[in-house]
Motif scaffolding. Structure first.
Motif, PDB file in Angstrom:
ATOM      1  N   ARG A  93       0.837  -1.215   0.000  1.00 40.47           N
ATOM      2  CA  ARG A  93       0.000   0.000   0.000  1.00 40.47           C
ATOM      3  C   ARG A  93       0.863   1.252   0.000  1.00 40.47           C
ATOM      4  NH1 ARG A  93      -3.135  -2.946   3.482  1.00 40.47           N
ATOM      5  NH2 ARG A  93      -2.210  -1.959   5.313  1.00 40.47           N
ATOM      6  N   ARG A  94       1.918   1.253   0.813  1.00 42.95           N
ATOM      7  CA  ARG A  94       2.801   2.420   0.864  1.00 42.95           C
ATOM      8  C   ARG A  94       3.565   2.603  -0.443  1.00 42.95           C
ATOM      9  NH1 ARG A  94       6.488   1.227   4.334  1.00 42.95           N
ATOM     10  NH2 ARG A  94       7.613   3.145   3.999  1.00 42.95           N
ATOM     11  N   ALA A  95       4.050   1.496  -0.991  1.00 40.66           N
ATOM     12  CA  ALA A  95       4.858   1.575  -2.211  1.00 40.66           C
ATOM     13  C   ALA A  95       4.042   2.106  -3.388  1.00 40.66           C
ATOM     14  CB  ALA A  95       5.453   0.207  -2.544  1.00 40.66           C
ATOM     15  N   VAL A  96       2.845   1.591  -3.583  1.00 34.74           N
ATOM     16  CA  VAL A  96       2.071   1.988  -4.764  1.00 34.74           C
ATOM     17  C   VAL A  96       1.550   3.423  -4.660  1.00 34.74           C
ATOM     18  CG1 VAL A  96       1.467  -0.399  -5.324  1.00 34.74           C
ATOM     19  CG2 VAL A  96      -0.132   0.982  -3.981  1.00 34.74           C
ATOM     20  N   GLN A  97       1.583   4.013  -3.481  1.00 35.44           N
ATOM     21  CA  GLN A  97       1.177   5.417  -3.332  1.00 35.44           C
ATOM     22  C   GLN A  97       2.257   6.377  -3.816  1.00 35.44           C
ATOM     23  OE1 GLN A  97      -0.008   5.980   0.739  1.00 35.44           O
ATOM     24  NE2 GLN A  97      -1.877   4.787   0.489  1.00 35.44           N
ATOM     25  N   GLU A  98       3.481   5.883  -3.952  1.00 37.42           N
ATOM     26  CA  GLU A  98       4.587   6.734  -4.402  1.00 37.42           C
ATOM     27  C   GLU A  98       4.526   6.885  -5.919  1.00 37.42           C
ATOM     28  OE1 GLU A  98       6.922   8.430  -2.859  1.00 37.42           O
ATOM     29  OE2 GLU A  98       6.665   7.682  -0.808  1.00 37.42           O
ATOM     30  N   ALA A  99       4.508   8.122  -6.403  1.00 44.24           N
ATOM     31  CA  ALA A  99       4.448   8.372  -7.847  1.00 44.24           C
ATOM     32  C   ALA A  99       5.664   7.799  -8.571  1.00 44.24           C
ATOM     33  CB  ALA A  99       4.336   9.866  -8.123  1.00 44.24           C
ATOM     34  N   ALA A 100       6.806   7.745  -7.916  1.00 50.90           N
ATOM     35  CA  ALA A 100       8.030   7.241  -8.547  1.00 50.90           C
ATOM     36  C   ALA A 100       7.997   5.733  -8.784  1.00 50.90           C
ATOM     37  CB  ALA A 100       9.244   7.587  -7.682  1.00 50.90           C
ATOM     38  N   VAL A 101       7.124   5.021  -8.079  1.00 52.13           N
ATOM     39  CA  VAL A 101       7.034   3.565  -8.245  1.00 52.13           C
ATOM     40  C   VAL A 101       6.191   3.282  -9.483  1.00 52.13           C
ATOM     41  CG1 VAL A 101       6.250   1.388  -7.231  1.00 52.13           C
ATOM     42  CG2 VAL A 101       7.331   3.126  -5.778  1.00 52.13           C
ATOM     43  N   GLN A 102       6.838   2.778 -10.528  1.00 54.13           N
ATOM     44  CA  GLN A 102       6.140   2.468 -11.766  1.00 54.13           C
ATOM     45  C   GLN A 102       5.558   1.063 -11.738  1.00 54.13           C
ATOM     46  OE1 GLN A 102       9.348   3.393 -14.580  1.00 54.13           O
ATOM     47  NE2 GLN A 102       8.076   5.108 -15.263  1.00 54.13           N
ATOM     48  N   GLN A 103       6.259   0.147 -11.089  1.00 53.26           N
ATOM     49  CA  GLN A 103       5.789  -1.230 -10.972  1.00 53.26           C
ATOM     50  C   GLN A 103       6.123  -1.736  -9.586  1.00 53.26           C
ATOM     51  OE1 GLN A 103       6.889  -3.909 -14.205  1.00 53.26           O
ATOM     52  NE2 GLN A 103       7.335  -2.129 -15.490  1.00 53.26           N
ATOM     53  N   ASP A 112      10.982 -10.078  -1.082  1.00 52.21           N
ATOM     54  CA  ASP A 112       9.518 -10.046  -1.005  1.00 52.21           C
ATOM     55  C   ASP A 112       8.903  -9.198  -2.111  1.00 52.21           C
ATOM     56  OD1 ASP A 112       9.195 -11.625   1.435  1.00 52.21           O
ATOM     57  OD2 ASP A 112      10.331  -9.978   2.336  1.00 52.21           O
ATOM     58  N   PHE A 113       9.613  -8.148  -2.510  1.00 54.45           N
ATOM     59  CA  PHE A 113       9.119  -7.243  -3.544  1.00 54.45           C
ATOM     60  C   PHE A 113      10.228  -6.868  -4.508  1.00 54.45           C
ATOM     61  CE2 PHE A 113       6.112  -6.554  -0.130  1.00 54.45           C
ATOM     62  CZ  PHE A 113       4.906  -6.471  -0.809  1.00 54.45           C
ATOM     63  N   VAL A 114       9.834  -6.629  -5.746  1.00 56.37           N
ATOM     64  CA  VAL A 114      10.701  -5.996  -6.731  1.00 56.37           C
ATOM     65  C   VAL A 114       9.954  -4.751  -7.206  1.00 56.37           C
ATOM     66  CG1 VAL A 114      11.794  -6.181  -8.998  1.00 56.37           C
ATOM     67  CG2 VAL A 114      11.793  -8.160  -7.456  1.00 56.37           C
ATOM     68  N   TRP A 125      16.213  10.106  -5.375  1.00 56.27           N
ATOM     69  CA  TRP A 125      16.289   8.705  -4.958  1.00 56.27           C
ATOM     70  C   TRP A 125      16.494   8.614  -3.445  1.00 56.27           C
ATOM     71  CZ3 TRP A 125      15.111   3.979  -5.012  1.00 56.27           C
ATOM     72  CH2 TRP A 125      15.829   3.049  -4.288  1.00 56.27           C
ATOM     73  N   HIS A 126      17.389   9.431  -2.924  1.00 56.35           N
ATOM     74  CA  HIS A 126      17.675   9.398  -1.489  1.00 56.35           C
ATOM     75  C   HIS A 126      16.422   9.731  -0.672  1.00 56.35           C
ATOM     76  CE1 HIS A 126      19.996   9.633   2.186  1.00 56.35           C
ATOM     77  NE2 HIS A 126      19.471  10.816   2.416  1.00 56.35           N
ATOM     78  N   ALA A 127      15.679  10.745  -1.084  1.00 57.07           N
ATOM     79  CA  ALA A 127      14.458  11.126  -0.361  1.00 57.07           C
ATOM     80  C   ALA A 127      13.426  10.000  -0.418  1.00 57.07           C
ATOM     81  CB  ALA A 127      13.876  12.416  -0.950  1.00 57.07           C
ATOM     82  N   LEU A 128      13.272   9.387  -1.574  1.00 59.99           N
ATOM     83  CA  LEU A 128      12.331   8.277  -1.711  1.00 59.99           C
ATOM     84  C   LEU A 128      12.767   7.089  -0.854  1.00 59.99           C
ATOM     85  CD1 LEU A 128       9.878   6.938  -3.139  1.00 59.99           C
ATOM     86  CD2 LEU A 128      11.526   6.114  -4.838  1.00 59.99           C
ATOM     87  N   ALA A 129      14.045   6.755  -0.881  1.00 63.82           N
ATOM     88  CA  ALA A 129      14.559   5.633  -0.083  1.00 63.82           C
ATOM     89  C   ALA A 129      14.327   5.869   1.403  1.00 63.82           C
ATOM     90  CB  ALA A 129      16.043   5.415  -0.375  1.00 63.82           C
ATOM     91  N   GLN A 130      14.501   7.103   1.847  1.00 58.30           N
ATOM     92  CA  GLN A 130      14.234   7.427   3.250  1.00 58.30           C
ATOM     93  C   GLN A 130      12.775   7.182   3.593  1.00 58.30           C
ATOM     94  OE1 GLN A 130      16.350   8.483   5.805  1.00 58.30           O
ATOM     95  NE2 GLN A 130      17.920   7.850   4.358  1.00 58.30           N
ATOM     96  N   ARG A 131      11.873   7.697   2.778  1.00 52.85           N
ATOM     97  CA  ARG A 131      10.437   7.544   3.039  1.00 52.85           C
ATOM     98  C   ARG A 131       9.980   6.092   2.982  1.00 52.85           C
ATOM     99  NH1 ARG A 131      10.055  11.499  -0.730  1.00 52.85           N
ATOM    100  NH2 ARG A 131       9.118  10.107  -2.274  1.00 52.85           N
ATOM    101  N   ASP A 136      10.739   2.503   7.519  1.00 54.43           N
ATOM    102  CA  ASP A 136       9.896   1.336   7.755  1.00 54.43           C
ATOM    103  C   ASP A 136      10.713   0.287   8.505  1.00 54.43           C
ATOM    104  OD1 ASP A 136       8.380  -1.014   7.646  1.00 54.43           O
ATOM    105  OD2 ASP A 136       7.662  -0.634   5.621  1.00 54.43           O
ATOM    106  N   ALA A 137      10.393   0.082   9.767  1.00 51.35           N
ATOM    107  CA  ALA A 137      11.145  -0.859  10.607  1.00 51.35           C
ATOM    108  C   ALA A 137      11.045  -2.295  10.111  1.00 51.35           C
ATOM    109  CB  ALA A 137      10.656  -0.777  12.052  1.00 51.35           C
ATOM    110  N   ASN A 138      10.051  -2.608   9.287  1.00 44.55           N
ATOM    111  CA  ASN A 138       9.891  -3.965   8.779  1.00 44.55           C
ATOM    112  C   ASN A 138      10.756  -4.241   7.540  1.00 44.55           C
ATOM    113  OD1 ASN A 138       8.773  -6.585   8.909  1.00 44.55           O
ATOM    114  ND2 ASN A 138       7.290  -6.059   7.324  1.00 44.55           N
ATOM    115  N   VAL A 139      11.360  -3.213   6.957  1.00 46.89           N
ATOM    116  CA  VAL A 139      12.230  -3.421   5.797  1.00 46.89           C
ATOM    117  C   VAL A 139      13.591  -3.881   6.312  1.00 46.89           C
ATOM    118  CG1 VAL A 139      13.410  -2.320   3.853  1.00 46.89           C
ATOM    119  CG2 VAL A 139      11.011  -1.773   4.335  1.00 46.89           C
ATOM    120  N   ARG A 140      13.933  -5.139   5.943  1.00 38.35           N
ATOM    121  CA  ARG A 140      15.195  -5.725   6.397  1.00 38.35           C
ATOM    122  C   ARG A 140      16.341  -5.358   5.466  1.00 38.35           C
ATOM    123  NH1 ARG A 140      16.106 -11.288   4.957  1.00 38.35           N
ATOM    124  NH2 ARG A 140      13.880 -11.483   5.284  1.00 38.35           N
TER     125      ARG A 140
END
Length: 167
Positions: A93-103, A112-114, A125-131, A136-140
């Motif tokens: 849900r969080r990923a698909v809300q980002e305009a930069a995420v095309q797929q 788990d995701f590509v 890129w740095h700002a997006l990676a931070q957000r 996200d504490a669940n991102v390993r």
């Protein structure tokens, strides 16, 4: 979604629209050898059946990037600590809300995701990676690949030639 039989004309319409969705109804009808009213009725039916999700213009990424500034294509593999459906759904849900995420692909096995992303530049890129990842504490783990050349990009699905021929 209703299951319905498709004939060679339906498959030909789908193929023609994948190549050029801007065709006029008259040109589309001529291409698949049916009358314009038949083409219009069948295309509407293909929409209703859910076979045509949407019709869009495919922009030239490099030409757009030249006008907006540099463009950076990124492929990211994302692994989560917890893979329960609620955790996977929350990240998606969080990923698909980002305009930069095309797929956004949930995959298995492996990460788990590509994600396929397009950002303006490295600060973007740095700002997006931070957000998306760091906060996200669940991102390993996130493994990223920065594209240096695109050998092929295709939106057209290969259609089974036997179905196209009505066999």
């Amino acid at each position: 979604m209703e299951e319905a039989e498709l004939d060679a004309v339906d498959w030909a319409l789908l193929d023609a629209l994948q190549q050029d969705a801007a065709l006029s109804n008259q040109a589309l009808a001529a291409r698949v050898h049916v009358s314009p009213p038949t083409a219009l009725r069948r295309v509407r039916r293909l929409h209703e059946l859910g076979l045509i999700e949407r019709q869009v213009a495919v922009l030239n990424e490099d030409a757009v990037a030249r006008r907006l500034g540099h463009g950076l294509s990124v492929i990211a593999e994302v692994s989560l600590d917890r893979q329960g459906s609620e955790w996977l759904d929350a990240f998606e849900r969080r990923a698909v809300q980002e305009a930069a995420v095309q797929q956004c692909w949930c995959v298995s096995p492996g990460p788990d995701f590509v994600l396929v992303l397009r950002v303006r530049d490295m600060p973007g890129w740095h700002a997006l990676a931070q957000r998306l990842f760091t906060q996200d504490a669940n991102v390993r783990n996130v493994k990223t690949f920065f594209a240096v050349h695109r050998g092929k990009f295709e939106t057209r699905l290969p259609l089974d030639k036997e179905k196209e021929a009505g066999r």
